[in-house]
Scaffold this motif. Structure first.
Motif, mmCIF file in Angstrom:
data_model
loop_
_atom_site.group_PDB
_atom_site.id
_atom_site.type_symbol
_atom_site.label_atom_id
_atom_site.label_comp_id
_atom_site.label_asym_id
_atom_site.label_seq_id
_atom_site.Cartn_x
_atom_site.Cartn_y
_atom_site.Cartn_z
ATOM 1 N N MET A 1 -6.772 -17.654 39.874
ATOM 2 C CA MET A 1 -6.803 -16.463 40.733
ATOM 3 C C MET A 1 -7.257 -16.881 42.119
ATOM 4 O O MET A 1 -8.085 -17.800 42.251
ATOM 5 N N MET B 1 -3.102 -8.407 46.780
ATOM 6 C CA MET B 1 -3.787 -7.113 46.719
ATOM 7 C C MET B 1 -2.970 -6.131 47.560
ATOM 8 O O MET B 1 -1.874 -6.462 48.001
ATOM 9 N N SER B 2 -3.506 -4.950 47.812
ATOM 10 C CA SER B 2 -2.712 -3.937 48.530
ATOM 11 C C SER B 2 -2.138 -4.463 49.844
ATOM 12 O O SER B 2 -1.003 -4.177 50.195
ATOM 13 N N ASP C 1 -16.098 -2.146 49.249
ATOM 14 C CA ASP C 1 -16.507 -2.812 48.024
ATOM 15 C C ASP C 1 -15.523 -3.916 47.717
ATOM 16 O O ASP C 1 -14.394 -3.659 47.402
ATOM 17 N N SER C 2 -15.984 -5.125 47.871
ATOM 18 C CA SER C 2 -15.060 -6.219 47.572
ATOM 19 C C SER C 2 -14.996 -6.403 46.076
ATOM 20 O O SER C 2 -14.323 -7.215 45.575
ATOM 21 N N MET D 1 -7.995 -15.214 46.316
ATOM 22 C CA MET D 1 -7.967 -14.147 47.329
ATOM 23 C C MET D 1 -7.800 -14.786 48.694
ATOM 24 O O MET D 1 -8.594 -15.648 49.080
ATOM 25 N N ARG E 1 -3.070 -7.568 41.949
ATOM 26 C CA ARG E 1 -4.201 -6.678 41.661
ATOM 27 C C ARG E 1 -4.257 -5.621 42.762
ATOM 28 O O ARG E 1 -4.746 -5.883 43.849
ATOM 29 N N VAL E 2 -3.746 -4.437 42.475
ATOM 30 C CA VAL E 2 -3.589 -3.444 43.534
ATOM 31 C C VAL E 2 -4.457 -2.222 43.273
ATOM 32 O O VAL E 2 -4.345 -1.586 42.226
ATOM 33 N N GLY E 3 -5.323 -1.926 44.230
ATOM 34 C CA GLY E 3 -6.207 -0.775 44.115
ATOM 35 C C GLY E 3 -5.817 0.348 45.049
ATOM 36 O O GLY E 3 -5.164 1.320 44.661
ATOM 37 N N SER E 4 -6.190 0.207 46.322
ATOM 38 C CA SER E 4 -6.056 1.338 47.246
ATOM 39 C C SER E 4 -4.612 1.809 47.440
ATOM 40 O O SER E 4 -4.382 3.002 47.647
ATOM 41 N N VAL F 1 -6.057 -1.603 40.007
ATOM 42 C CA VAL F 1 -7.498 -1.795 40.238
ATOM 43 C C VAL F 1 -8.164 -0.436 40.483
ATOM 44 O O VAL F 1 -7.994 0.183 41.536
ATOM 45 N N ARG G 1 -10.863 3.630 48.901
ATOM 46 C CA ARG G 1 -12.131 3.837 48.203
ATOM 47 C C ARG G 1 -13.155 4.430 49.179
ATOM 48 O O ARG G 1 -13.077 4.198 50.376
ATOM 49 N N ASN H 1 -14.282 -4.326 38.894
ATOM 50 C CA ASN H 1 -15.031 -5.479 39.406
ATOM 51 C C ASN H 1 -16.500 -5.472 39.021
ATOM 52 O O ASN H 1 -17.226 -6.405 39.340
HETATM 53 C C1 LIG Z 1 -10.827 -4.563 45.017
HETATM 54 C C2 LIG Z 1 -10.095 -5.772 44.614
HETATM 55 C C3 LIG Z 1 -8.688 -5.787 44.575
HETATM 56 C C4 LIG Z 1 -7.838 -4.621 45.007
HETATM 57 O O1 LIG Z 1 -7.996 -4.368 46.364
HETATM 58 P P1 LIG Z 1 -7.039 -3.355 47.170
HETATM 59 O O2 LIG Z 1 -7.052 -3.871 48.548
HETATM 60 O O3 LIG Z 1 -7.647 -2.010 47.030
HETATM 61 O O4 LIG Z 1 -5.699 -3.423 46.541
HETATM 62 C C5 LIG Z 1 -8.070 -6.949 44.154
HETATM 63 N N1 LIG Z 1 -8.773 -8.033 43.764
HETATM 64 C C6 LIG Z 1 -10.108 -8.048 43.784
HETATM 65 C C7 LIG Z 1 -10.811 -9.279 43.335
HETATM 66 C C8 LIG Z 1 -10.817 -6.930 44.196
HETATM 67 O O5 LIG Z 1 -12.155 -6.960 44.212
#
Ligand SMILES: *Cc1c(COP(=O)(O)O)cnc(C)c1O
Length: 227
Positions: free
Chosen positions: A153, A197-198, A226-227, A155, A213-216, A24, A222, A47
């Motif tokens: 999906m 996620m992370s 930002d969701s 969350m 879905r891994v971002g940080s 992500v 970030r 996103n």
């Molecule tokens: C930002 C986001 C992620 C990733 O989030 P991290 O905590 O940075 O891994 C995953 N899914 C969705 C829907 C997001 O908006």
């Protein structure tokens, strides 16, 4: 260098599991995506429509772009030509608009239904009952031949309480398994379960996620929430 190591850490961890990874890259500059691209990585998640479109234009064309954020219907047309998978179909109106735009260019777009599994009201998505009604409405789905529903999906609630997170993921997995048996429309193929996620991907993988879905944890924190 660090990015590649972060990525490899995940790939090692996911080896032997059913889960794949979407990196992500929202809010991160093209230079960082390019660094991962050059190691061979192709699956990126964004996103926001405009940001994804700008990155699409700036980057090589064999990237798989995953849209993971809430969609406004008037912006769907901008991503339909190139998006790989839309994780965040959270209402029927969005699914219909994706179908309409995809029909114009003769594409079939893979989509996941976002299910509201968290406690917070702020997270969008279908309730289980709404999702079930949609997935079992064969007449409706037949009228949307330019979308294919590839899975679900979810969350989890943002909390330290990992038992709660696990329970939410477990519930989504069970629903996914049930819907695989109880749906029959030709444009449904529920192979994907996007969760984790992370902060909670380990639990998600244990509970059956096929896409985290891994971002940080890959790109670093970030700059702005930002969701
Ligand atoms: C930002 C986001 C992620 C990733 O989030 P991290 O905590 O940075 O891994 C995953 N899914 C969705 C829907 C997001 O908006």
């Amino acid at each position: 260098m660090a990015l590649k190591e972060n990525l490899n850490h995940f790939l090692e961890e996911l080896k032997g599991t059913q889960a794949n990874l979407v990196a992500v890259s929202k809010t991160k500059p093209v230079e960082m995506l390019t660094e991962l691209y050059e190691t061979g990585w192709r699956a990126f998640g964004e996103n926001k429509v405009q940001e994804m479109q700008e990155k699409y234009e700036a980057m090589p064309k064999d990237i798989q772009w995953h849209l993971i954020g809430t969609l406004q219907t008037n912006k769907i047309k901008y991503i339909v030509p190139f998006v790989y998978l839309i994780h965040s179909v959270d209402r029927l109106k969005v699914l219909k608009e994706i179908n309409k735009q995809a029909a114009k260019i003769d594409r079939v777009i893979d989509c996941l239904l976002q299910i509201h599994i968290a406690e917070e009201e702020t997270k969008s998505g279908f309730d289980y009952s709404e999702a079930k009604a949609l997935l079992q409405d064969n007449d409706l789905l037949q009228s949307l031949p330019n979308v294919r529903i590839k899975g679900l999906m979810g969350m989890a609630t943002y909390t330290e309480d990992m038992d709660k997170v696990r329970k939410e993921f477990k519930g989504l997995k069970a629903f996914w398994e049930r819907m695989k048996l109880e749906t029959s429309a030709s444009n449904i193929d529920l192979t994907e379960l996007s969760m984790g996620m992370s902060g909670d991907y380990q639990i998600a993988v244990e509970e059956g996620s096929t896409l985290i879905r891994v971002g940080s944890a890959i790109f670093g924190q970030r700059d702005y929430a930002d969701s």
